[in-house]
Design a protein around this motif. Structure first.
Motif, PDB file in Angstrom:
ATOM      1  N   VAL A 123     -78.329  -0.980  58.993  1.00  0.00           N
ATOM      2  CA  VAL A 123     -78.839  -2.302  58.640  1.00  0.00           C
ATOM      3  C   VAL A 123     -78.026  -3.373  59.372  1.00  0.00           C
ATOM      4  CG1 VAL A 123     -79.142  -3.973  56.770  1.00  0.00           C
ATOM      5  CG2 VAL A 123     -79.736  -1.579  56.408  1.00  0.00           C
ATOM      6  N   GLY A 124     -76.700  -3.126  59.434  1.00  0.00           N
ATOM      7  CA  GLY A 124     -75.831  -4.084  60.122  1.00  0.00           C
ATOM      8  C   GLY A 124     -76.239  -4.260  61.565  1.00  0.00           C
ATOM      9  N   ALA A 125     -76.520  -3.139  62.223  1.00  0.00           N
ATOM     10  CA  ALA A 125     -76.888  -3.192  63.634  1.00  0.00           C
ATOM     11  C   ALA A 125     -78.255  -3.840  63.820  1.00  0.00           C
ATOM     12  CB  ALA A 125     -76.870  -1.792  64.228  1.00  0.00           C
ATOM     13  N   LYS A 126     -79.144  -3.594  62.863  1.00  0.00           N
ATOM     14  CA  LYS A 126     -80.503  -4.124  62.989  1.00  0.00           C
ATOM     15  C   LYS A 126     -80.607  -5.511  62.356  1.00  0.00           C
ATOM     16  CE  LYS A 126     -82.120  -0.267  64.706  1.00  0.00           C
ATOM     17  NZ  LYS A 126     -82.764  -0.107  65.996  1.00  0.00           N
ATOM     18  N   GLY A 127     -79.542  -5.942  61.680  1.00  0.00           N
ATOM     19  CA  GLY A 127     -79.584  -7.208  60.938  1.00  0.00           C
ATOM     20  C   GLY A 127     -80.043  -8.352  61.804  1.00  0.00           C
ATOM     21  N   ARG A 128     -79.534  -8.366  63.010  1.00  0.00           N
ATOM     22  CA  ARG A 128     -79.893  -9.404  63.961  1.00  0.00           C
ATOM     23  C   ARG A 128     -81.403  -9.452  64.168  1.00  0.00           C
ATOM     24  NH1 ARG A 128     -77.396 -12.188  68.378  1.00  0.00           N
ATOM     25  NH2 ARG A 128     -78.993 -12.150  69.973  1.00  0.00           N
TER      26      ARG A 128
END
Lengths: 379, 313
Positions: free
Chosen positions: B21-26
């Motif tokens: 999620v962190g990586a895709k958060g952007r």
């Protein structure tokens, strides 16, 4: 050193006939109920590099801003070259200022920043160009004329600010914490350069700083400020060796203070009976005080000898225990405790490399000093 | 390759999920406004573009489809006649030019009035600043339409201004204020002034006071300091404020309709007429598309110069 050759060896402040270049007469500045500068009087002579030294909020910057014309005194008078500056706005004063933040115009190149003052005076373009080039080489920024401020390093910006404030050949240059934003090494280099430039141009500098080392290195004379007042004015040597108050003694360099009362008051010496040392302290200079008056003896750490046994010829000798030793390379700093519980700081130059018989923490030692080493402060 | 796959396999723990999620958060953050713009700007725009290429008809909806599927043949008929029609009839050109002229002049007036106001607010003491900003924003608490209507009451023949002037004996006959270009300018300047003041204020309040002092110290009179330091450094605010006023002013419909006279030719009114009086949706759509292009061009150019400047910094 520089003293022999430079203009400041002339010591105009000791000449009763010398006319001060900058006269500050009983200047007070109030902001509402707060008094930022309280009845300050000060004479500064042509060609001096005068430092106003003090902690934050002591009023030194306010005093400087009054010299530049950004603030007007609530009462009192400022004369520059004999001219009363009351009501004269900054743009009509022949003084310039180097700001602490440098205040370089971000939308102008280095060249335009430096030329700004000349342009305002309507100096012909050709002359501006030559003078800017001169200035750039004086502050060693040749080749950076077209850069914008944000493309420069901190040290380079500092030089642009200096060049910009010098280009109008002001009678008086004010510098607000000129080296504050530079790192230690660059600061030391720049200090020497600043003195050189000041001596080359013969401009009178008034520098505001909170850094006592900087003030000592730069100034011909310095004024120590606290709570809106100047508490002592003198050469770095005078202020360091003969502080007139506990505050000055403590503010400049480090100091041991022994509280006591005058036990014997002769013309050429005094004896102070101190509870801190549980002994009498001999001070071989006369003071203006009365017997029984409470005073303090201020003694610099480097003026104290520390040995396992000291020769009896030293008039002031005390037994002490070493708490800790800090080795700083060029010197060692000893924190010792007297039998009374008073802590004393002693520093000693590491003259020899060998440390086999060095004094270590926990040892019983003697500390001592000459009668001329200490100074009595009454306030 | 195998190792990476394995890593991914045990990555499906809680921590792995979190990292994913962190990586895709952007991407999520960008997706929300993107979806919004697609749904409410891009799709309507495509619909509008489609209508502008169709032929008007007395039907419901009042235009013909641009493609037809008949017996295995796809007939696409794109009708550029609406755009040609805009070029033929000088009315449209005049309306576009009129809009641009009125919007540009109103923007300049707004700037001239708004700059000193923003300057004073930015230089005011902190506690007073917030009150002044509140006052700038306060009119927004009343409906825009009501405020424009209020101007009718002020400007009309027996309105506030004329009554006061006549009772003071300054004039004998009421001045014609309403239904003039003057009233339109007044309405636009009044309505859009906050949009000029706020970005200007934001730029001016950031201006380092030491720069002004440095300028004075170097011998510049206050006015020269303004010209050489304050004004150049507030250009971003001037541009932002001017765009915020100019762009909506070009397409403004309510103000010229309520305050303007029959001579006031603005593209917003033309658009309204085509849609609702003439029911010629294709021509109206073409008018809207052309207006969009006219407005988007300067913004695009500005964006380019702005991002170029940021790179330089």
């Amino acid at each position: 050193m520089t003293e022999a050759t430079s203009a400041r060896a002339l010591k105009p402040w000791e000449d009763p006939n010398a006319k001060p270049f900058l006269q500050i007469r009983n200047v007070t500045k109030k902001f509402g109920a707060f008094t930022a500068v309280n009845d300050v009087s000060l004479d500064i002579y042509q060609g001096e590099l005068f430092c106003l030294l003090g902690g934050s909020g002591c009023g030194k910057s306010t005093l400087l801003r009054m010299l530049a014309g950004f603030e007007m005194p609530t009462s009192g008078q400022i004369l520059i070259d004999g001219e009363d500056m009351s009501g004269v706005p900054p743009h009509k004063r022949d003084t310039n200022m180097m700001f602490q933040s440098y205040a370089l115009f971000p939308h102008m190149s280095v060249e335009k920043n430096i030329a700004y003052g000349l342009k305002r005076d309507g100096v012909p373009r050709a002359e501006i160009a030559t003078r800017v080039t001169e200035m750039l080489s004086l502050v060693q920024l040749d080749g950076l004329a077209a850069r914008k401020p944000h493309q420069l390093s901190g040290g380079q910006r500092q030089r642009v600010a200096l060049a910009r404030s010098l280009i109008k050949r002001p009678k008086l240059l004010m510098l607000d914490e000129p080296l504050g934003a530079l790192d230690k090494k660059l600061r030391e280099e720049t200090q020497r350069e600043l003195i050189k430039i000041q001596e080359t141009l013969g401009v009178t500098f008034v520098v505001v700083t909170h850094d006592q080392e900087e003030a000592m290195t730069l100034s011909s004379r310095l004024g120590v400020m606290t709570a809106g007042q100047i508490v002592q004015i003198g050469t770095p040597h005078d202020v360091y060796e003969y502080p007139n108050t506990r505050f000055v003694a403590d503010f400049i360099g480090s100091v041991n203070i022994f509280e006591g009362k005058i036990a014997e008051d002769a013309d050429d010496h005094v004896v102070i009976r101190s509870g801190d040392t549980a002994s009498d302290i001999l001070v071989s200079h006369g003071i203006s005080g009365v017997k029984g008056q409470s005073v303090a003896v201020a003694l610099r750490p480097e003026k104290i000898a520390i040995e396992r046994t000291l020769p009896e010829s030293l008039p002031n000798r005390l037994a002490a225990t070493v708490d800790d030793v800090s080795y700083m390379g060029n010197l060692s700093v000893f924190h010792v405790t007297l039998p009374t519980g008073k802590q004393v700081k002693v520093s000693q130059t590491n003259r020899r490399r060998s440390a086999d018989d060095a004094i270590r923490a926990g040892e019983a030692v003697q500390i001592g000093w000459d009668g001329a080493a200490s100074v009595v402060v009454t306030a | 390759m195998g190792r990476r796959g394995k890593r991914r396999g045990d990555g499906m723990t809680a921590r792995g999920l979190f990292e994913w999620v962190g990586a895709k958060g952007r991407a999520f953050v960008v997706a929300a406004p993107l979806a919004w713009l697609t749904l409410f700007f891009l799709l309507p725009f495509v619909v509008l573009a489609k209508i502008s290429l169709s032929e008007s008809a007395i039907a419901r909806p009042p235009y013909l489809p641009i493609w037809e599927w008949a017996e295995g043949v796809l007939n696409v008929s794109l009708n550029f006649g609406n755009y040609l029609f805009l070029a033929e009839d000088p009315l449209y050109l005049m309306a576009y030019l009129g809009s641009l002229k009125i919007a540009a002049a109103a923007t300049v007036i707004t700037l001239l009035i708004g700059y000193p106001m923003a300057y004073v607010i930015a230089r005011a003491p902190q506690h007073r600043r917030n009150i002044l900003l509140m006052l700038v924003v306060l009119p927004f608490w009343t409906s825009f339409l009501l405020r424009v209507y209020a101007w009718i009451g002020i400007l009309k023949g027996n309105g506030v201004i004329n009554n006061v002037l006549m009772s003071m004996g300054v004039i004998n006959e009421p001045l014609v204020l309403l239904q003039t270009d003057f009233a339109v300018y007044l309405g636009i300047v009044y309505s859009y002034l906050p949009f000029m003041i706020l970005p200007l204020y934001a730029t001016l309040v950031k201006l380092d006071e030491a720069l002004l002092e440095a300028s004075a110290d170097l011998g510049a009179r206050p006015f020269v300091t303004f010209l050489t330091v304050t004004l150049p450094l507030s250009v971003p605010g001037i541009i932002a404020g001017s765009l915020l006023v100019f762009i909506p002013a070009v397409g403004e419909f309510v103000i010229p309709a309520l305050l303007g006279g029959p001579d006031t030719l603005m593209i917003g009114s033309v658009l309204w007429n085509e849609f609702f009086s003439n029911r010629d949706w294709p021509v109206a759509s073409a008018v809207a598309i052309v207006m969009l292009v006219v407005l988007v061009m300067p913004i695009a150019i500005l964006q380019r110069t702005q991002s170029g400047k940021e790179e330089a910094n």
